[in-house]
Scaffold this active site. Sequence first.
Site, PDB file in Angstrom:
ATOM      1  N   ARG A 176      -1.829  22.583 -13.965  1.00  0.00           N
ATOM      2  CA  ARG A 176      -0.841  21.594 -14.412  1.00  0.00           C
ATOM      3  C   ARG A 176      -1.000  21.304 -15.906  1.00  0.00           C
ATOM      4  O   ARG A 176      -0.042  20.908 -16.585  1.00  0.00           O
ATOM      5  CB  ARG A 176      -0.971  20.311 -13.560  1.00  0.00           C
ATOM      6  CG  ARG A 176       0.217  19.375 -13.704  1.00  0.00           C
ATOM      7  CD  ARG A 176       0.311  18.335 -12.603  1.00  0.00           C
ATOM      8  NE  ARG A 176       1.402  17.418 -12.889  1.00  0.00           N
ATOM      9  CZ  ARG A 176       1.911  16.542 -12.046  1.00  0.00           C
ATOM     10  NH1 ARG A 176       1.421  16.441 -10.836  1.00  0.00           N
ATOM     11  NH2 ARG A 176       2.912  15.755 -12.405  1.00  0.00           N
ATOM     12  N   HIS A 235       9.700  10.935 -28.349  1.00  0.00           N
ATOM     13  CA  HIS A 235       8.654  11.734 -27.706  1.00  0.00           C
ATOM     14  C   HIS A 235       8.965  13.230 -27.883  1.00  0.00           C
ATOM     15  O   HIS A 235       8.115  14.016 -28.302  1.00  0.00           O
ATOM     16  CB  HIS A 235       8.575  11.370 -26.224  1.00  0.00           C
ATOM     17  CG  HIS A 235       7.593  12.184 -25.455  1.00  0.00           C
ATOM     18  ND1 HIS A 235       6.243  12.058 -25.624  1.00  0.00           N
ATOM     19  CD2 HIS A 235       7.772  13.169 -24.525  1.00  0.00           C
ATOM     20  CE1 HIS A 235       5.617  12.916 -24.831  1.00  0.00           C
ATOM     21  NE2 HIS A 235       6.532  13.603 -24.154  1.00  0.00           N
ATOM     22  N   LYS A 245       3.739  11.718 -10.982  1.00  0.00           N
ATOM     23  CA  LYS A 245       2.910  10.924 -11.899  1.00  0.00           C
ATOM     24  C   LYS A 245       3.568   9.566 -12.096  1.00  0.00           C
ATOM     25  O   LYS A 245       4.701   9.489 -12.558  1.00  0.00           O
ATOM     26  CB  LYS A 245       2.764  11.633 -13.248  1.00  0.00           C
ATOM     27  CG  LYS A 245       1.700  12.704 -13.249  1.00  0.00           C
ATOM     28  CD  LYS A 245       1.384  13.195 -14.652  1.00  0.00           C
ATOM     29  CE  LYS A 245       0.277  14.238 -14.618  1.00  0.00           C
ATOM     30  NZ  LYS A 245       0.069  14.878 -15.931  1.00  0.00           N
ATOM     31  N   GLU A 289      11.329  19.469 -24.178  1.00  0.00           N
ATOM     32  CA  GLU A 289      10.569  19.788 -22.956  1.00  0.00           C
ATOM     33  C   GLU A 289      11.113  21.074 -22.319  1.00  0.00           C
ATOM     34  O   GLU A 289      10.359  21.862 -21.754  1.00  0.00           O
ATOM     35  CB  GLU A 289      10.619  18.632 -21.949  1.00  0.00           C
ATOM     36  CG  GLU A 289       9.988  17.336 -22.430  1.00  0.00           C
ATOM     37  CD  GLU A 289       8.447  17.330 -22.428  1.00  0.00           C
ATOM     38  OE1 GLU A 289       7.820  18.285 -21.940  1.00  0.00           O
ATOM     39  OE2 GLU A 289       7.883  16.337 -22.942  1.00  0.00           O
ATOM     40  N   GLU A 330      -3.856  17.931 -11.088  1.00  0.00           N
ATOM     41  CA  GLU A 330      -4.318  18.414 -12.397  1.00  0.00           C
ATOM     42  C   GLU A 330      -5.838  18.621 -12.398  1.00  0.00           C
ATOM     43  O   GLU A 330      -6.541  18.186 -13.307  1.00  0.00           O
ATOM     44  CB  GLU A 330      -3.890  17.416 -13.494  1.00  0.00           C
ATOM     45  CG  GLU A 330      -3.683  18.089 -14.835  1.00  0.00           C
ATOM     46  CD  GLU A 330      -2.902  17.233 -15.823  1.00  0.00           C
ATOM     47  OE1 GLU A 330      -2.187  16.300 -15.418  1.00  0.00           O
ATOM     48  OE2 GLU A 330      -3.007  17.541 -17.012  1.00  0.00           O
ATOM     49  N   HIS A 390       1.267  14.142 -29.322  1.00  0.00           N
ATOM     50  CA  HIS A 390       0.889  12.744 -29.081  1.00  0.00           C
ATOM     51  C   HIS A 390       0.253  12.132 -30.325  1.00  0.00           C
ATOM     52  O   HIS A 390       0.500  10.959 -30.637  1.00  0.00           O
ATOM     53  CB  HIS A 390      -0.095  12.634 -27.909  1.00  0.00           C
ATOM     54  CG  HIS A 390       0.586  12.738 -26.572  1.00  0.00           C
ATOM     55  ND1 HIS A 390      -0.075  13.115 -25.430  1.00  0.00           N
ATOM     56  CD2 HIS A 390       1.868  12.520 -26.201  1.00  0.00           C
ATOM     57  CE1 HIS A 390       0.774  13.121 -24.410  1.00  0.00           C
ATOM     58  NE2 HIS A 390       1.955  12.771 -24.864  1.00  0.00           N
ATOM     59  N   HIS A 417       1.608  18.938 -26.502  1.00  0.00           N
ATOM     60  CA  HIS A 417       1.436  17.492 -26.330  1.00  0.00           C
ATOM     61  C   HIS A 417       0.200  16.937 -27.044  1.00  0.00           C
ATOM     62  O   HIS A 417       0.158  15.751 -27.342  1.00  0.00           O
ATOM     63  CB  HIS A 417       1.401  17.126 -24.849  1.00  0.00           C
ATOM     64  CG  HIS A 417       2.770  17.151 -24.208  1.00  0.00           C
ATOM     65  ND1 HIS A 417       3.583  18.268 -24.224  1.00  0.00           N
ATOM     66  CD2 HIS A 417       3.488  16.197 -23.565  1.00  0.00           C
ATOM     67  CE1 HIS A 417       4.723  17.999 -23.600  1.00  0.00           C
ATOM     68  NE2 HIS A 417       4.694  16.741 -23.188  1.00  0.00           N
ATOM     69  N   ARG A 474       0.810  -1.229   0.000  1.00  0.00           N
ATOM     70  CA  ARG A 474       0.000   0.000   0.000  1.00  0.00           C
ATOM     71  C   ARG A 474       0.838   1.271   0.000  1.00  0.00           C
ATOM     72  O   ARG A 474       0.435   2.325   0.458  1.00  0.00           O
ATOM     73  CB  ARG A 474      -0.951   0.023   1.198  1.00  0.00           C
ATOM     74  CG  ARG A 474      -1.865  -1.180   1.236  1.00  0.00           C
ATOM     75  CD  ARG A 474      -2.958  -1.013   2.273  1.00  0.00           C
ATOM     76  NE  ARG A 474      -3.804  -2.177   2.292  1.00  0.00           N
ATOM     77  CZ  ARG A 474      -3.641  -3.195   3.120  1.00  0.00           C
ATOM     78  NH1 ARG A 474      -2.682  -3.175   4.011  1.00  0.00           N
ATOM     79  NH2 ARG A 474      -4.445  -4.228   3.065  1.00  0.00           N
ATOM     80  N   ASN A 481       1.097  20.543 -20.751  1.00  0.00           N
ATOM     81  CA  ASN A 481       0.769  19.757 -21.950  1.00  0.00           C
ATOM     82  C   ASN A 481       0.907  20.579 -23.226  1.00  0.00           C
ATOM     83  O   ASN A 481       0.481  20.137 -24.288  1.00  0.00           O
ATOM     84  CB  ASN A 481      -0.664  19.208 -21.855  1.00  0.00           C
ATOM     85  CG  ASN A 481      -0.774  18.185 -20.747  1.00  0.00           C
ATOM     86  OD1 ASN A 481       0.220  17.569 -20.368  1.00  0.00           O
ATOM     87  ND2 ASN A 481      -1.962  18.024 -20.198  1.00  0.00           N
ATOM     88  N   LYS A 512       8.456  23.542 -12.740  1.00  0.00           N
ATOM     89  CA  LYS A 512       7.585  22.377 -12.522  1.00  0.00           C
ATOM     90  C   LYS A 512       7.145  22.309 -11.057  1.00  0.00           C
ATOM     91  O   LYS A 512       5.980  22.008 -10.760  1.00  0.00           O
ATOM     92  CB  LYS A 512       8.307  21.085 -12.937  1.00  0.00           C
ATOM     93  CG  LYS A 512       7.451  19.858 -12.676  1.00  0.00           C
ATOM     94  CD  LYS A 512       7.079  19.077 -13.876  1.00  0.00           C
ATOM     95  CE  LYS A 512       6.026  18.027 -13.579  1.00  0.00           C
ATOM     96  NZ  LYS A 512       6.073  16.886 -14.465  1.00  0.00           N
TER      97      LYS A 512
END
Length: 361
Positions: free
Chosen positions: A242, A266, A143, A185, A237, A253, A249, A121, A246, A227
Amino acid sequence: MQRIKLDLGGRSYNIIVGFDILPALGKTLKKLNIGTDAYIITNALIRRKFGAKLEDSLKGAGFTVRFKVVADTEKSKSIETAAGVIRDLALYDNKRRIFVIAFGGGVIGDLSGFVASIYKRGIPYVQVPTTLLAQVDSAIGGKTAVDLSEGKNLVGAIYQPRLVFSDCKFLSSLNPRQLRSGLAEVIKYAIIKDKSLFNYLFTNIKDILFCKRSALERIVLSCSSIKAKVVKQDEREERGIRTILNFGHTAGHAIEAAAGFTKYTHGEAIALGMLVACEISKMLELIDEPLAVKVEALISKAGLPTKIRAVKLERIISAHYRDKKFIGPRNKFVLIGAIGKVKIVTNVPLEVITESLKKKF
Ligand code: GLY
């Protein structure tokens, strides 16, 4: 060695940035009182290049050490790999105080965080990112995820590490394509939040590409600090803050997916996505032509692609359609109004998106 605090109340932690600081990791962890037994998840290359140095630092501070090597590919971000790692972790766990170290790039970071978040946990973990992309972005903010065949990052949680330890010396050993991919980035942070970083990149890009120590530390520190501020304001988010991370992105993507995740890294796909976002911003009269040209010039100076090649427009559009966040009443784009100023725009007409994509072929 410099410290940035990511302030999340009881879950706050430091992001440490420096050059050749790996030998100090053991002592830093000791002060954190994080546990006794280090379970290090890494890949074969990082293990071979830097494993001994990490082991010396940890053993020197009194930790026991076990390495777990996983393949250096997105395929390692799977439930199956995570289950294998957890079983191995359980075998090593001698009921003292075990913690995980993510020692690698984004794949290792996401997988390790996921494993740490669900074993018993949740046990403590630390990010020791070795790529530029991981140091400036994925290692910070908690994340964690693995992929399903139904989609990327579908299983995971926001689970914060106890420390992010970014040694910029690792970056000198990246291959140039990996370094440039991370730079995409960095450019993203500059565009959304930091005009002085944008100007710095414009003037000093060669120093970064040649891995000059001061340049690497400058960019990793600036991006980590942006960040940290963004995550502090909107950890989960939920507040539309946040989301600005993106930028580039959405189209990025779709380009990455349309190219089958092989043609572009990427970062390369994100570079193209940022150019599409600038084009949309221009079409919606949020920015003027010279600004879009300047962004394109920086992306080109960084050695990143500025034109979409060998991917069909229709495939990119249909990849967009598969992205539930994209088409329909909830289509939402991160656009810009100036360098350092983002604008979230909803319901961008499909013709504007298609036209902007076309301009990038
Ligand atoms: N990589 C984007 C985020 O952490 O939110």
